[in-house]
Structure formats: C-alpha cells, structure tokens
Write an enzyme that holds these catalytic residues in place. Structure first.
Site, short mmCIF file in Angstrom:
data_model
loop_
_atom_site.label_atom_id
_atom_site.label_comp_id
_atom_site.label_asym_id
_atom_site.label_seq_id
_atom_site.Cartn_x
_atom_site.Cartn_y
_atom_site.Cartn_z
N ALA A 13 44.27 41.11 43.05
CA ALA A 13 43.91 41.43 44.44
C ALA A 13 42.99 42.64 44.57
CB ALA A 13 45.18 41.67 45.26
N GLN A 15 39.88 43.00 43.79
CA GLN A 15 38.48 42.70 44.15
C GLN A 15 38.32 41.19 44.34
OE1 GLN A 15 36.55 44.10 40.46
NE2 GLN A 15 36.29 41.95 39.87
N GLY A 18 40.79 37.64 45.53
CA GLY A 18 42.13 38.18 45.82
C GLY A 18 42.06 39.23 46.92
N CYS A 63 49.71 45.63 37.42
CA CYS A 63 50.44 44.52 36.78
C CYS A 63 49.50 43.64 35.98
CB CYS A 63 51.15 43.69 37.86
SG CYS A 63 51.94 42.20 37.22
N ASP A 64 49.83 43.48 34.71
CA ASP A 64 49.14 42.49 33.88
C ASP A 64 49.96 41.21 34.01
OD1 ASP A 64 48.25 40.82 31.88
OD2 ASP A 64 48.20 42.35 30.32
N TYR A 151 38.20 27.14 30.34
CA TYR A 151 38.35 27.50 31.75
C TYR A 151 38.69 26.24 32.55
CZ TYR A 151 37.27 29.42 36.38
OH TYR A 151 37.36 29.83 37.69
N1 LIG Z 1 34.19 33.27 41.81
C1 LIG Z 1 34.13 31.98 41.50
O1 LIG Z 1 33.06 31.38 41.34
C2 LIG Z 1 35.43 31.20 41.40
C3 LIG Z 1 35.38 29.81 41.61
C4 LIG Z 1 36.56 29.09 41.47
C5 LIG Z 1 37.73 29.72 41.18
N2 LIG Z 1 37.75 31.07 40.98
C6 LIG Z 1 39.04 31.69 40.65
O2 LIG Z 1 39.33 32.65 41.62
C7 LIG Z 1 40.23 33.62 41.07
C8 LIG Z 1 39.75 35.01 41.41
O3 LIG Z 1 38.54 35.27 40.71
P1 LIG Z 1 37.32 36.06 41.35
O4 LIG Z 1 36.22 35.10 41.51
O5 LIG Z 1 37.76 36.85 42.52
O6 LIG Z 1 36.92 36.99 40.11
P2 LIG Z 1 37.04 38.56 39.90
O7 LIG Z 1 36.72 38.78 38.47
O8 LIG Z 1 36.24 39.28 40.92
O9 LIG Z 1 38.57 38.89 40.20
C9 LIG Z 1 39.60 38.58 39.29
C10 LIG Z 1 40.68 39.65 39.42
O10 LIG Z 1 41.74 39.30 38.54
C11 LIG Z 1 42.14 40.49 37.85
N3 LIG Z 1 42.76 40.14 36.57
C12 LIG Z 1 42.18 39.65 35.46
N4 LIG Z 1 43.08 39.53 34.48
C13 LIG Z 1 44.27 39.97 34.98
C14 LIG Z 1 45.57 40.11 34.44
N5 LIG Z 1 45.84 39.78 33.17
N6 LIG Z 1 46.55 40.58 35.24
C15 LIG Z 1 46.29 40.92 36.52
N7 LIG Z 1 45.06 40.84 37.08
C16 LIG Z 1 44.08 40.36 36.32
C17 LIG Z 1 40.85 41.28 37.66
O11 LIG Z 1 41.09 42.64 37.38
C18 LIG Z 1 40.17 41.05 39.01
O12 LIG Z 1 40.53 42.00 39.97
C19 LIG Z 1 40.29 33.31 39.56
O13 LIG Z 1 41.45 32.57 39.28
C20 LIG Z 1 39.05 32.45 39.34
O14 LIG Z 1 39.19 31.61 38.22
C21 LIG Z 1 36.63 31.82 41.09
#
Ligand SMILES: NC(=O)c1ccc[n+]([C@@H]2O[C@H](COP(=O)([O-])OP(=O)(O)OC[C@H]3O[C@@H](n4cnc5c(N)ncnc54)[C@H](O)[C@@H]3O)[C@@H](O)[C@H]2O)c1
Length: 261
Positions: A13, A15, A18, A63-64, A151
């Site tokens: 959450a 960035q 989330g 939290c990881d 992925y």
């Molecule tokens: N942006 C896209 O194009 C897109 C499209 C489809 C689905 N998604 C999915 O949306 C979700 C969010 O991604 P996003 O696009 O906001 O990317 P992002 O990289 O901006 O955000 C991902 C967040 O997850 C956190 N994170 C990563 N590993 C972690 C862990 N082990 N424990 C806790 N937090 C962790 C990161 O620190 C980050 O804040 C993901 O599941 C991604 O696969 C994204």
C-alpha cells in the site's frame, strides 16, 4: 456495503495501486492498515494521508508478505488498533523472472496466506462480521504474457485460487466474498521492471515486445483501477467475480463459460 467506520488491510500500500486503493477507501470513510516492505515510502504515504484524513484513520505496518509471522502479526495489529476487519486486499506484487521463485512467493503464496488470514478474522462462523477479500491478479492472469511467463503463471494462480475459494464461501455462508481484480498495464513503478535485465533475466531480450504491447494497449491511470476496486468491495452481489480494467473496455467482468469437465 457502506464503508464508513469499516476497516481495511491492504498489502503493497506504500505506492502505486495499493496506495490508490487505500485512498479511495479513505475517501469513503474507512480506516486502513497500510502494509508494505518499503518502510520509507510507506511512512511517507501515511503522513500524506494523515494531513488529509487525520492520523487516526490509517496505520502503517512494515511487513514483508512472504514472511508468515510478519503477515500474521500485521492482521493481529489491525484488530488490536481498529477492533475489526472488513476488507482485505492482497495487492503486493512484483515482476521478477530472474528470481522467479520469489515472484511466486510474493504474487501467489502470500495471496493465499492473506486470503486464509482474512477468513480467520472476518468469517461469521469464527466471530467476525463478514467482509470482502480482493486479490489483485492482472490481465496477464487471463492471457499469456510472452515476456513474463512466471508473472503470468503466478497471476493465473491468483485467479484460479480466488475463484475456487469463492465457490467454497457460497457453500458455507461464512459471510466473506472473494473477488479478483485484473488490471491491464497501469502507470506505476512496476513498469520500470520491464526494461530491467535484473528483473527480466533470460527474457530481457523480449523487452521490445513489452514496449510494443504498452504502446498498443495504452497505459491506465491507477485512479480508474481504484474505481473498479471500490465496485468489487461495495457490490455485495459480487463473489467470485473477475473484474478486468482495460483502456478499450474500461471496467467490466471477464465472461466465463459454464465449466464442463
Ligand atoms: N501496474 C501494472 O501495470 C499492473 C497491472 C496488473 C496488475 N498489477 C498488480 O498490481 C499490484 C500492485 O502493483 P503496482 O502496479 O502498484 O506496482 P508497484 O511496484 O508500484 O507497487 C507494489 C508494492 O508492493 C510492495 N511489495 C513488493 N514486495 C513486497 C513484499 N514482499 N511485501 C510487502 N510489500 C511488497 C512494493 O514495495 C510496492 O509498494 C501487483 O500485484 C501487480 O502485479 C499491476
């Protein structure tokens, strides 16, 4: 489902999507525990929210999601702080074909664990108030993604697991709905990983296909995906639904044919 006074836990959450999901819940009166492995960005996001909504509306928990104990603790902290739980969003995800086992851990295993923890705290039969779990997959969970097989595989897993567990909730009346959100390419930091050799490993040479795909399908704003998320949370008729968010169709649901084995 009215959100005023309700409590949500959202992974990843700090960035991106989330953060957008957290913001739309806050705008609708909910309280949110913001979980992320990135403590610096997570704390800044909480400060940003504090200025708009007041400090008591959110909590940041480092939290990881791949750590069973950290994820369990984060759920406990949510209950201790806010006294209830109504919405869980298993959103944290990565794109790393190089460290592919880790990708499966973050994108699928943690989603399964987060779903089970959601049931533990929200099921009516276990003393909860009922609620909703939104698992974030991707359009890559519905179609092959030629430049990211792990992925895509992890996201297909999220779709299959969530739809199956939703079938079980229809049988046991536990009061918890499970829905899946499948966004197309969205403007967040994860897009930077597509051009990174470190992340793409043996598929790095396919970066041009990824680039072309982005140019062809377009790039969504996180705010539109958040509108879809809100619909999945609040529409109590939706359980086992798979929502797509795409540039050409906007927000809609993936049509599945009746299964015939
Ligand atoms: N942006 C896209 O194009 C897109 C499209 C489809 C689905 N998604 C999915 O949306 C979700 C969010 O991604 P996003 O696009 O906001 O990317 P992002 O990289 O901006 O955000 C991902 C967040 O997850 C956190 N994170 C990563 N590993 C972690 C862990 N082990 N424990 C806790 N937090 C962790 C990161 O620190 C980050 O804040 C993901 O599941 C991604 O696969 C994204």
């Amino acid at each position: 489902m009215a959100l005023a006074g309700k409590v949500a836990l959202i992974t990843g959450a700090a960035q991106g999507l989330g953060k957008a999901f957290s913001e739309i819940l806050l705008n609708n009166g909910a309280k949110v525990n913001l979980l992320d492995i990135n403590t610096v960005t997570g704390k800044n996001t909480k400060l940003e929210f504090d200025r708009i909504y007041g400090a008591e509306r959110t909590l940041f928990t480092s939290c990881d999601v791949t750590s069973e104990t950290q994820l369990q603790e984060a759920f406990r902290t949510t209950m201790q702080t806010f006294g209830r739980l109504d919405v869980v969003c298993n959103n944290a995800g990565i794109n790393n074909e190089n460290k592919w086992e880790h990708s499966i851990n973050v994108n699928l295993i943690s989603v399964i664990r987060g779903t089970y923890l959601g049931f533990q705290y929200m099921s009516v039969e276990r003393g909860g108030h009922g609620g909703v779990i939104i698992n974030v997959a991707s359009m890559a969970g519905l179609f092959p993604m030629s430049f990211g097989p792990v992925y895509s595989g992890s996201k297909h897993g999220v779709v299959g697991f969530s739809r199956s567990i939703a079938e079980i909730t229809k049988l046991n009346n536990c009061g918890v709905r499970v829905n899946v959100l499948c966004p197309s390419i969205t403007d967040t930091d994860i897009l930077k990983t597509i051009a990174s050799e470190n992340n793409m490993g043996q598929f790095a040479h396919l970066a041009n296909i990824a680039q072309k795909t982005m140019e062809t399908v377009g790039i969504l704003k996180p705010s539109l995906v958040a509108e879809g998320f809100l619909q999945l949370v609040t529409d109590t008729t939706k359980n086992g639904a798979v929502m797509r968010v795409t540039m050409n169709r906007g927000i809609d649901y993936h049509p599945y044919k009746q299964a015939s084995l």
